[in-house]
Design a protein around this motif. Structure first.
Motif, PDB file in Angstrom:
ATOM      1  N   PRO A 119       0.810  -1.224   0.000  1.00 15.09           N
ATOM      2  CA  PRO A 119       0.000   0.000   0.000  1.00 15.09           C
ATOM      3  C   PRO A 119       0.838   1.267   0.000  1.00 15.09           C
ATOM      4  O   PRO A 119       0.412   2.304  -0.520  1.00 15.09           O
ATOM      5  N   LEU A 120       2.042   1.207   0.558  1.00 16.80           N
ATOM      6  CA  LEU A 120       2.909   2.385   0.541  1.00 16.80           C
ATOM      7  C   LEU A 120       3.474   2.611  -0.858  1.00 16.80           C
ATOM      8  O   LEU A 120       3.559   3.761  -1.310  1.00 16.80           O
ATOM      9  N   VAL A 121       3.842   1.547  -1.547  1.00 16.76           N
ATOM     10  CA  VAL A 121       4.281   1.695  -2.944  1.00 16.76           C
ATOM     11  C   VAL A 121       3.172   2.331  -3.767  1.00 16.76           C
ATOM     12  O   VAL A 121       3.407   3.257  -4.557  1.00 16.76           O
ATOM     13  N   ARG A 122       1.935   1.850  -3.573  1.00 19.40           N
ATOM     14  CA  ARG A 122       0.802   2.420  -4.311  1.00 19.40           C
ATOM     15  C   ARG A 122       0.639   3.908  -4.010  1.00 19.40           C
ATOM     16  O   ARG A 122       0.412   4.725  -4.916  1.00 19.40           O
ATOM     17  N   LEU A 123       0.775   4.276  -2.740  1.00 15.34           N
ATOM     18  CA  LEU A 123       0.605   5.671  -2.348  1.00 15.34           C
ATOM     19  C   LEU A 123       1.734   6.541  -2.905  1.00 15.34           C
ATOM     20  O   LEU A 123       1.497   7.665  -3.361  1.00 15.34           O
ATOM     21  N   ILE A 124       2.961   6.040  -2.874  1.00 11.82           N
ATOM     22  CA  ILE A 124       4.086   6.786  -3.441  1.00 11.82           C
ATOM     23  C   ILE A 124       3.862   7.014  -4.936  1.00 11.82           C
ATOM     24  O   ILE A 124       4.060   8.124  -5.457  1.00 11.82           O
ATOM     25  N   ARG A 125       3.439   5.998  -5.641  1.00 16.90           N
ATOM     26  CA  ARG A 125       3.222   6.131  -7.086  1.00 16.90           C
ATOM     27  C   ARG A 125       2.052   7.050  -7.411  1.00 16.90           C
ATOM     28  O   ARG A 125       2.028   7.687  -8.464  1.00 16.90           O
ATOM     29  N   THR A 169       0.202  -1.502  -9.007  1.00 20.93           N
ATOM     30  CA  THR A 169       0.026  -0.335  -8.134  1.00 20.93           C
ATOM     31  C   THR A 169       0.283   0.990  -8.837  1.00 20.93           C
ATOM     32  O   THR A 169       0.338   2.026  -8.170  1.00 20.93           O
ATOM     33  N   GLY A 170       0.425   0.986 -10.153  1.00 22.56           N
ATOM     34  CA  GLY A 170       0.593   2.238 -10.879  1.00 22.56           C
ATOM     35  C   GLY A 170       1.958   2.381 -11.526  1.00 22.56           C
ATOM     36  O   GLY A 170       2.827   1.509 -11.395  1.00 22.56           O
TER      37      GLY A 170
END
Length: 297
Positions: A119-125, A169-170
């Motif tokens: 979820p952090l990778v997704r949020l960063i992207r 994740t984007g």
């Protein structure tokens, strides 16, 4: 130029965003920087640390604690002027005893890192921060959630830039700079103690300070001092929003702002990695980025 800049803080629990780096956060928000807080857990297993906080049934009702801590986070977010997202993990609690008991099943600290970082990778992207801050390898202090927060932050910093990882994740995003937040240091403690004495005031941290072990290797971590004394009041208001955790008569507020500003007017960070050219010491988390100006994505 400055309104192109984006900053992400990754924290373990609600209230950490207010107790670690909140004045520099408020400074950057005031300058037009887009600031986003990622909160790993809901703080479900946090104790009621404010002796003046009263709410019927809260001690025996984890769901109520979760609800109240989310409300507190909403108030702190508004005070600081940041965006905020929950990564959705469950607080691990602070294990007590000798030996310490096993961590509760399903808690954040036990989630495999590849899963916990997703979820952090997704949020960063999605947010595309230029700068990311988190805790050092010791978590700032050895709470299992703080250590896990460090681990997933460092992992996601690398993974978010890799097109082969987490493709669902984007689009990949390369964060330009990674920092660890640094809290109290021997030098900071010493400067405040001397300032209190110079003003004829009693140092409320005297007992704590007298046994403080000075470690040159820890002092060498400090690379970046962000001057933010004008925002100590905002920091305190954000702290007070977390009424379950923060005693308004407690140690957080024991040093007058004027003494803090005179003795140690900064919040401090360690630059861990930079994809842009910079030199230390720095006085800005965006050193090396502002100079790129309009070319910032």
């Amino acid at each position: 130029m400055v309104d192109q800049l984006r900053l992400m803080h990754v924290h373990a629990h609600p209230d950490d965003e207010s107790s670690k780096g909140a004045a520099s956060t408020a400074k950057y928000v005031a300058e037009g920087v887009d600031v986003h807080v990622a909160t790993c857990t809901g703080g479900e297993r946090g104790s009621i640390l404010n002796p003046g906080f009263e709410h019927p049934g809260i001690v025996d009702n984890p769901e109520l604690i979760t609800e109240i801590r989310r409300e507190e986070m909403d108030r702190a977010r508004e005070i600081l002027g940041v965006k905020q997202d929950w990564l959705g993990f469950v607080d691990s609690g602070w294990p007590e005893g000798d030996p310490k008991p096993p961590l509760p099943e399903g808690c954040f600290a036990l989630v495999p890192i590849e899963e916990a970082a997703a979820p952090l990778v997704r949020l960063i992207r999605s947010f595309k921060p230029h700068v990311l801050t988190t805790y050092d390898e010791n978590g700032g202090y050895p709470h299992p959630d703080h250590i896990k927060c460090h681990e997933i932050s460092v992992y996601a910093y690398e993974a978010a830039a890799d097109p082969e990882r987490y493709p669902e994740t984007g689009e990949p995003w390369q964060v330009s700079k990674l920092y660890y937040h640094l809290g109290w240091s021997w030098k900071r403690m010493d400067a405040i103690a001397k300032a209190m004495v110079a003003h004829g005031l009693e140092n409320p941290y005297e007992e704590r300070f007298k046994d403080w072990e000075r470690k040159p290797e820890d002092e060498a971590r400090l690379t970046t001092r962000v001057e933010c004394a004008d925002y100590f009041g905002v920091r305190d208001q954000a702290l007070l929003a977390h009424a379950t955790q923060i005693d308004p008569d407690g140690f957080w507020f024991a040093i007058p702002h004027e003494i803090q500003a005179e003795a140690w007017p900064t919040e401090d960070y360690q630059l861990v990695d930079s994809k842009v050219e910079t030199s230390v010491p720095e006085d800005d988390l965006f050193a090396g980025l502002r100079e790129t100006g309009a070319s910032l994505p």
